[in-house]
Design a protein around this motif. Structure first.
Motif, mmCIF file in Angstrom:
data_model
loop_
_atom_site.group_PDB
_atom_site.id
_atom_site.type_symbol
_atom_site.label_atom_id
_atom_site.label_comp_id
_atom_site.label_asym_id
_atom_site.label_seq_id
_atom_site.Cartn_x
_atom_site.Cartn_y
_atom_site.Cartn_z
ATOM 1 N N ALA A 1 0.826 -1.213 0.000
ATOM 2 C CA ALA A 1 0.000 0.000 0.000
ATOM 3 C C ALA A 1 0.858 1.260 0.000
ATOM 4 O O ALA A 1 0.467 2.292 -0.551
ATOM 5 N N PRO B 1 -3.514 1.039 -5.604
ATOM 6 C CA PRO B 1 -4.519 -0.013 -5.789
ATOM 7 C C PRO B 1 -5.000 -0.059 -7.227
ATOM 8 O O PRO B 1 -4.944 0.942 -7.949
ATOM 9 N N CYS C 1 -7.255 -5.396 3.414
ATOM 10 C CA CYS C 1 -7.277 -4.573 2.197
ATOM 11 C C CYS C 1 -8.118 -3.320 2.414
ATOM 12 O O CYS C 1 -7.727 -2.222 1.987
ATOM 13 N N LEU D 1 -6.487 -0.974 -0.312
ATOM 14 C CA LEU D 1 -6.155 -1.809 -1.453
ATOM 15 C C LEU D 1 -7.417 -2.467 -2.005
ATOM 16 O O LEU D 1 -8.354 -2.763 -1.262
#
Length: 226
Positions: free
Chosen positions: A43, A48, A89, A94
């Protein structure tokens, strides 16, 4: 899209205009801290990649973000993909990509360990402590709201083990229909067991194309097929 020259590809790589794909399978809670640290690094260093981002890359031939992209891929449809991977995530901003073996999710929890062992789905000790190993359909629908969900065949099959028309329909076509019915959105990509590349079997490629997939994930690349 026009096929870029080698010099153009090299220039894009030097400028950070690429996407890194990182594959995961079971993500047990016992290894959550390790996964969190690894994903946090991604990250920090990468951007992303949503489905729209991937479409734009293939349509224009140019990556449009300041950092290279990263696609963390969580295979099979483990329950811990929902309880561990997807929340991490979410926390880190992400987009996770989740290829689902649809018959694993369909399987009665009582038989999921046997199903996994019979279909090349690796288990860690935590997976075998009892209870459900695969995510359920409500969880599939929930993660599809923030992440990308797509078929990893129905029974976790490789193209070299799927021969009849009925087998192809079940593994390639019906798995797509099932996911789309549950999520209410397109299942844009497909991946065989072992990450087999598009182009190895004209018959299998044709079924993937006819099913309406735009992408096939493989061990060495993401193929744009429609």
């Amino acid at each position: 899209m026009t096929r870029p020259s080698f010099d153009a590809q090299r220039e894009q790589l030097q400028r950070g205009h690429f996407i890194r794909v990182v594959n995961y399978h079971s993500t047990p809670r016992g290894a959550r801290a390790e996964l969190a640290s690894e994903l946090a690094g991604f990250a920090r260093d990468y951007a992303p990649v949503t489905l729209d981002d991937l479409d734009r890359l293939f349509e224009t031939g140019t990556w449009h973000k300041d950092k290279p992209g990263v696609i963390p891929v969580f295979y099979e449809g483990y329950r811990n993909s929902v309880t561990v991977a997807a929340p991490l995530c979410d926390e880190l901003g992400l987009t996770g990509w989740f290829p689902i073996a649809t018959s694993f999710v369909d399987c009665d929890p009582e038989h999921q360990e046997a199903f996994a062992r019979a279909h090349w789905i690796s288990l860690v000790e935590e997976d075998t402590k009892g209870g459900r190993i695969a995510m359920n359909w409500d969880e599939v629908a929930e993660i599809s709201k923030r992440h990308v969900v797509f078929p990893h065949t129905a029974h976790h099959e490789g193209f070299d083990g799927v021969f009849s028309d009925a087998d192809l329909e079940r593994e390639v076509v019906e798995s797509k229909r099932q996911l789309e019915a549950v999520t209410g959105q397109e299942a844009p990509a497909f991946v065989w067991l072992h990450g087999s590349s598009y182009g190895q079997s004209p018959r299998h490629d044709q079924v993937v194309r006819d099913a309406g997939y735009r992408y096939q994930f493989a061990n060495t690349m993401i193929h744009r097929i429609n």
